[in-house]
Each structure stands twice: as structure tokens, then as C-alpha cells.
Scaffold this motif. Sequence first.
Motif, PDB file in Angstrom:
ATOM      1  N   VAL A  95       0.823  -1.342   0.032  1.00  0.00           N
ATOM      2  CA  VAL A  95      -0.197  -0.022   0.090  1.00  0.00           C
ATOM      3  C   VAL A  95       0.533   0.940   0.075  1.00  0.00           C
ATOM      4  N   LEU A  96       1.077   1.627  -0.985  1.00  0.00           N
ATOM      5  CA  LEU A  96       1.325   3.411  -0.870  1.00  0.00           C
ATOM      6  C   LEU A  96       0.521   5.006  -0.631  1.00  0.00           C
ATOM      7  N   GLU A  97       0.100   5.775  -0.218  1.00  0.00           N
ATOM      8  CA  GLU A  97      -0.272   6.536  -0.456  1.00  0.00           C
ATOM      9  C   GLU A  97       0.235   7.461  -0.287  1.00  0.00           C
ATOM     10  N   LEU A  98       0.304   8.695  -1.317  1.00  0.00           N
ATOM     11  CA  LEU A  98       0.645   9.982  -2.244  1.00  0.00           C
ATOM     12  C   LEU A  98      -0.073  11.144  -1.899  1.00  0.00           C
ATOM     13  N   CYS A  99      -1.219  10.580  -1.209  1.00  0.00           N
ATOM     14  CA  CYS A  99      -2.635  12.015  -1.479  1.00  0.00           C
ATOM     15  C   CYS A  99      -2.058  13.355  -1.447  1.00  0.00           C
ATOM     16  N   CYS A 100      -2.822  14.073  -1.605  1.00  0.00           N
ATOM     17  CA  CYS A 100      -2.580  15.744  -1.777  1.00  0.00           C
ATOM     18  C   CYS A 100      -0.928  15.652  -1.306  1.00  0.00           C
ATOM     19  N   ASN A 101      -0.383  15.494  -2.588  1.00  0.00           N
ATOM     20  CA  ASN A 101       0.635  16.160  -2.613  1.00  0.00           C
ATOM     21  C   ASN A 101       1.022  17.194  -3.525  1.00  0.00           C
ATOM     22  N   ALA A 102       2.440  17.337  -4.364  1.00  0.00           N
ATOM     23  CA  ALA A 102       2.793  18.696  -5.474  1.00  0.00           C
ATOM     24  C   ALA A 102       3.420  17.278  -6.461  1.00  0.00           C
ATOM     25  N   MET A 103       2.099  16.128  -6.307  1.00  0.00           N
ATOM     26  CA  MET A 103       3.215  15.335  -7.510  1.00  0.00           C
ATOM     27  C   MET A 103       2.468  15.392  -9.347  1.00  0.00           C
ATOM     28  N   ASP A 104       3.727  15.805 -10.113  1.00  0.00           N
ATOM     29  CA  ASP A 104       2.592  16.227 -11.252  1.00  0.00           C
ATOM     30  C   ASP A 104       3.541  15.386 -12.551  1.00  0.00           C
ATOM     31  N   ASP A 105       4.507  14.274 -11.886  1.00  0.00           N
ATOM     32  CA  ASP A 105       5.213  13.228 -13.015  1.00  0.00           C
ATOM     33  C   ASP A 105       5.282  11.887 -12.757  1.00  0.00           C
TER      34      ASP A 105
END
Length: 358
Positions: A186-196
Motif C-alpha cells: 500500500v502506497l498513499e501519496l494523496c494531497c501532495n504536489a506530484m505532477d509526474d
Amino acid sequence: RSVSAAFWEHVRRLGLHNFPCGLGSWVGGRGAQPWDMTGGLGCAGLSLPLLSPSLQNKSRSDERTSSCGGRPGLGTDPAGQEEAVPLDEESPEVLMELLRDRHSPWAPPPDCSPQDQHLRETAVLDPELVHGSNIFQIFRSLRIVGKGVEEVDEGLLQLQQLEELILSANHISRVTSANLPRTLKVLELCCNAMDDLHGLCAQPPPELQHLGLGYNRLCGPSPDKCLTAGFWPNLVSLDLSFNNFTDLLGLVSQLSTLQKLRVLVLQGNPLALVPTYRGFLVDSLPKLSVLDDIPVGPDERRQFRGLARQTELIRSEARVVVSIGEIKGVPDPSACQQLEVGSEAPVITYSYCVTYEF
């Protein structure tokens, strides 16, 4: 700020090496020293402070420790009766009560998770498990939310048993997948600044089952097809909500390769405004069980059968329905008193303009 720095700050806050937890000079015969975290998870020179000796757990003899299978403070005499705890020591039961009682000075912090509390109790009952580098083997789940993290560094690789990593609400814009433990599911990266997604898809964890990327800045789909089974062969759940995806056909062509995908969240993207959005996805992904938090039932599948082949219905336009339930602060025309017939009184009319910005 790296994940490693946030990790050690969290561990220090739990007080795993402070009374009533942990090992130290107060545990008889072991000669344990304060943790040396130099190099640990990339955070050099960090060690946990000890409380004053008057608050520390007193010495416990090796004989009693060995007679009870390593649990300090318990033992039996030759007759099989429970050994009395010396007056200057505390039993594990008392120490556990100090951890659990919400009125205790050593009560868990308000935001302490069940896993954190379990870790603190382990530091009392079996402190060797959380001593030094042994702590890396304890963590199955790591939650670092809203801590200002910007970098996912290679120190995470020391958590060789980690299966769940939650890094939501931080400032992460790039993730190098080589720094992620291969055991992740499980990997959660919600509510970040990922654009790539290029760095994330270079060497992703092969057993990953859930990937959360909602509330980021992703566009696409990527020309490198980063959302295909070639990168995520075991993905069951995918959250791409509230990003900037606009190409429904291109995205579906990638998602259709994910044979194990059962849960998909795309709401909040511009492509979700396409009139045939839900029907097209339901028919294009026949194994999907839940779309945008709404279960996909057999009736819905029959209703949209064949829609996936009618790509001409997918247009680069949106349909928006706006309903105004109530307006405050303007006169209600229906409440105006009707003018008498033949009256020469001036007539006042009102007109309103409502503007929507997209």
C-alpha cells in the motif's frame, strides 16, 4: 525535510527508550546504552534522551530475566511460586498501566495510533525488539501525514518488512521508486504536489496492491504509459481523483491492462465531466467492482453494454448541471404587493446575473 527525519522525530516522540519503556542502565546486567541512531534511516547523530535516574526503571537481575523467558520483572522461585518484585523495581504490569492510563504522565499522545501504542507496549514487554536497528524489523505500517515531508529518501530501505506507507498531505513532488521497500503493498501519496510519475514508475514495488495519488497535479496519460500492468502487475485499487486528467480514451487504454484492478477513483478530474464518462468506464473495465466509491452492479453493466466500442460518443466537452437551491439577500419578486389596476405608481423591476467560472 525527508521521510527519515520525520520517522525519527516520530519515534523520539513515542519515548520508546524512556521510562517506563526500553533498555538502559536501569535494566540489570545488560549494559545497554542509549540508542545510537547515527546513519539510521539517513538521520545522522540523533539519539534519544533519558529521564533522570529517579524516574527510570530500576535494575533487574539476569537470573530473573532468564527464568521468565526474557520478560523483565517476572520470575519463579524453586517451589514454583511467583517471585516477589523488589521494592525498588516496577513489574511489567505496573509499567503497562502507566502507558495505558490516560491520566498517567506517560499516557499515549492524543494522536497516537493503535500501532504506536503497540510499539510502546512492546518496548516494555520485550525492549530488545525496539532497541537500536532492531526497530527496523518491527514496522509493517508507517504513517507520516502532514509533516512537511518533501523527499522520499533511501533511508526507507532499512524498513525491510514495511508493507504500508502513508505519506499524504505533505509537499512531495517527485518519488524515486528505488528508495521504496520492495515489500510495499500500500502506497498513499494523496494531497501532495506530484505532477509526474516517471520516477515512481522506474522500479515500483512489484507487490503493490493499492496506489493513492488523489489531490495532486497529474495530467496525462503519460506517453510512457506509466499506469499499465508492466509497472503495476498486482494493482487492485487505484486513486487518481482530483488531478488534471482530460484524455479519457488514453487513460482507459492504459487502465484496461491492469487485470487485477477492482477499485478505481477518477472523480474530480476534468474527464469525469464527459456525459458518457461512467458508462464508458464500466463497459471498458469489465472487472471493475467499485468506481468513484459507487459499486458497479450487474444491472449497470447490462445498461452500458457495448458503450466502450462507441468511442465517437467521447467528445472533448463537458456537461454541467447547476441547481440553485436558495439565494439570500435579494428581494423575492413573488412577495411584492400587486399594483392596483390603473395605478400610476412607478414600477420597479429587478434583474440578476449569475456567473460561473470554470
